[in-house]
Enzyme design. Sequence first.
Site, PDB file in Angstrom:
ATOM      1  N   LYS A  44       0.699  -1.246  -0.103  1.00 47.32           N
ATOM      2  CA  LYS A  44       0.190  -0.172   0.042  1.00 47.32           C
ATOM      3  C   LYS A  44       0.785   1.310   0.091  1.00 47.32           C
ATOM      4  O   LYS A  44       2.073   1.186   0.268  1.00 47.32           O
ATOM      5  CB  LYS A  44      -1.004   0.021   1.350  1.00 47.32           C
ATOM      6  N   ARG A 139     -11.330  -0.745  14.206  1.00 48.16           N
ATOM      7  CA  ARG A 139     -11.188  -0.027  12.919  1.00 48.16           C
ATOM      8  C   ARG A 139     -11.932  -0.407  11.744  1.00 48.16           C
ATOM      9  O   ARG A 139     -12.680   0.228  11.353  1.00 48.16           O
ATOM     10  CB  ARG A 139      -9.527   0.255  12.754  1.00 48.16           C
ATOM     11  N   TYR A 259      14.066  30.617   8.304  1.00 49.83           N
ATOM     12  CA  TYR A 259      13.043  31.391   8.485  1.00 49.83           C
ATOM     13  C   TYR A 259      12.940  31.604  10.120  1.00 49.83           C
ATOM     14  O   TYR A 259      13.349  30.885  10.939  1.00 49.83           O
ATOM     15  CB  TYR A 259      11.952  30.675   8.071  1.00 49.83           C
ATOM     16  N   MET A 307      10.510  24.635   2.723  1.00 53.10           N
ATOM     17  CA  MET A 307       9.707  23.737   1.743  1.00 53.10           C
ATOM     18  C   MET A 307      10.453  23.078   0.666  1.00 53.10           C
ATOM     19  O   MET A 307      10.323  21.933   0.610  1.00 53.10           O
ATOM     20  CB  MET A 307       8.774  24.625   0.932  1.00 53.10           C
TER      21      MET A 307
END
Length: 363
Positions: A44, A139, A259, A307
């Site tokens: 998956k 679940r 940043y 990013m």
Amino acid sequence: MAGSGRSGTGVHGARLTVDLSALAANWRRLAALAAGAECAAVIKADAYGTGIGRAAPALWAAGCRTFFVAHLSEGLAARAVVPEAAVYVLNGLPSGSAEAFAAAGLRPVLGSLEELTEWAALAGGPRPAALHVDTGMNRLGLSVPDALALAGDPRIPAAGIDLVISHFVSAERPEDPVNARQIADFALVRAALPGPRGSLANSSGLFLDGARHDLVRPGYALFGGNPTPGRTNPMRPVVRLEAGIVQVREVEAGMTAGYNGRWTAPGPRRLATLSLGYADGLPRSLSGRGHALVGGVACPILGLVSMDLIILDVTEAPDARRGAGAVLIGDTLDVDTVGRSAGTIGYEILTSLGSRYVRDYGG
Ligand SMILES: *Cc1c(COP(=O)(O)O)cnc(C)c1O
């Protein structure tokens, strides 16, 4: 060091190397440990970030014949590259999708009585499917009493149920008493539904006594994750992530980097900028916490992960220069270690691996 020199490639971005022979070796190793049970492969999330298009055929070539994915769309991707395999879709049968599953020859893992009834009603006779029984996750899956009540129920053969599965809550923690309860409950279910084969174990479950049944379903361990946390990883690493240094600069005491000026140089330092960031799946939670290896030296990630870029302190790494390689995943930085540094698990590191990476398939 394999693949560490990237100078001259002209590519700034990061390179992800997937070692397909290690993947195949990991499958063979788990198949041997399964001791007579069939060893399937869970692929998956694009084969845990490695790329289903290459990973699935490599597993097929190693001898794997049964695959598990989470979604119909992933099942279609698997079907395209391993056309003869049995492909089960773990997340169940969305309402109205039975025809699409049948047309693609995909096997839903039916997780409720509604799904069972819907699949059994499919015209044209029984088609293979699995039944999911919940033994603690709450679940997906039928409750144990609901599953026991299906003993002798015509919907089981009508729905083509050839496999009954359940899923561990805490298989990577062998000391957790929930494991023994799940193993016992699953044995009850198997006794009540004796026809289909049984499957309980994921990667870590394979290492628990009494959990192997007829088929095991490892995912993470195939891709190099440690199925036995706290003990030596028995698996070979599959994924290696490297990036070339874009530039190196010197900073003085008191200067900041990145940043918000989140990092301040405590003295003269050399910094290196790498061309990958959170948009590539490198978690922002590695800000000020993670490392990369430059010439084998662990260099801290400074300030905030951007990013598309990160900044390393390479003061202690004499090899750091423009074009030199930095290892983000590989060598001593295995996926479990990177996951811990990021405050998450290696699973999330793998399944976040970005689509911008150049992918090399070795082996
Ligand atoms: C993801 C998953 C697996 C594989 O688990 P790993 O821990 O990656 O080996 C097996 N079974 C089910 C139901 C899953 O959702």
